[in-house]
Write an enzyme that holds these catalytic residues in place. Sequence first.
Site, PDB file in Angstrom:
ATOM      1  N   LYS A 203     -11.980   6.580 -33.502  1.00  0.00           N
ATOM      2  CA  LYS A 203     -11.874   6.938 -32.319  1.00  0.00           C
ATOM      3  C   LYS A 203     -11.630   8.393 -32.015  1.00  0.00           C
ATOM      4  CE  LYS A 203      -8.495   6.762 -28.503  1.00  0.00           C
ATOM      5  NZ  LYS A 203      -6.837   6.530 -28.251  1.00  0.00           N
ATOM      6  N   ALA A 295      -5.653   4.796 -22.558  1.00  0.00           N
ATOM      7  CA  ALA A 295      -4.506   5.821 -21.977  1.00  0.00           C
ATOM      8  C   ALA A 295      -3.993   5.540 -20.457  1.00  0.00           C
ATOM      9  CB  ALA A 295      -5.213   7.231 -22.029  1.00  0.00           C
TER      10      ALA A 295
END
Length: 367
Positions: A203, A295
């Site tokens: 990631k 997020a």
Amino acid sequence: MTQPSIGPADPSPSVPPPRGLVAVTITLNGDRRELPGPLSVAEALRHWNLRPELVAVEVNRTLVPRVRHAETTLSDGDEVEVVTLVGGGAPDEAPGPFGPDELTIGSHRFRSRLFVGTGKYASMELMRDCLDASGAEVVTVAVRRERLFDAEGRNLLDYLDPRRYTILPNTAGCFSAEEALRTARLGRELLEGLGNPGADWVKLEVLSDPRTLLPDPVATLRSTEVLVNDGFSVLCYTSDDPVMARHLKAAGAASVMPAGSPIGSGQGVLNPNNIRIILEDLKADDPAYPVIIDAGVGTASDVAIAMELGCDGVLLNTGIARAADPIRMAHAMRLACEAGRLAGGAGRIPRTLYATASSPTEGMIHR
């Protein structure tokens, strides 16, 4: 990065070297250390009481693969980095009532579409229990030289079974392409040593500044191109900019991961219209291309909204770890991910300005 703790039995640098050996001075994770001679990397790890399968090593900013630990000698003045995984799915279950609904990213296939981070928990025991409650099959970890062991000599991997979870190493905290590339390669080395299938992916986060934690688009794109050429499946953290999302996919990203809102803010999906455009653009010629919200998720309804928009998954950490009851929230996030996926596929009714009766008006007794 903070002062590392190289094991509970880290020898004092004042211990004299054995007779016949000349001590060498190196820099270990930013601190000067003395070794009792020109030891190999393998010998140095034993000297520091570190298990080689739990760490990755750089010497002078060059990765030393585990197979070369015994043949690589540390010399006076060398700069050594030793990193491990820190907090930054579930057993097989029967398919749901609508059959299997698997998410495919590169060579990986999962039933759970909820990716969960391992940072910010009050204890490693709580992290372990929350991961279990979330039903996640993928967990993200940061690659750090700090906190190789905690105050009690425990490593994150003592509480994270690499045979149960596919580990997704991330480059969280990197503010340049160079930092991100080094971190990704160290993460791959670590997971190859553990035999975890997550060794082939990363990631990618390249941040622009510590105040906003917004991604640096130029450095992110450049890093994606390099890592793809290095054989990584790259999952890219990015803003909700549709143009940038198209560039990342064109660069070979295995998944684009737009932020719902700033990292750790708990504001949910602030700009659903941009997410819709990203989904339209990236899936136009490839409906299975994975777009994952990353997020800003604060509670279960945020997860459900992301999935109803048509996203393929959600990655979160703070929303669980900082909840008043993290285990209950982890279970709620799991259910929301499943419910949002089902609702998005079922198709909601149109929104109308006026009421529409759900019961027929024909045949009423007063008519």
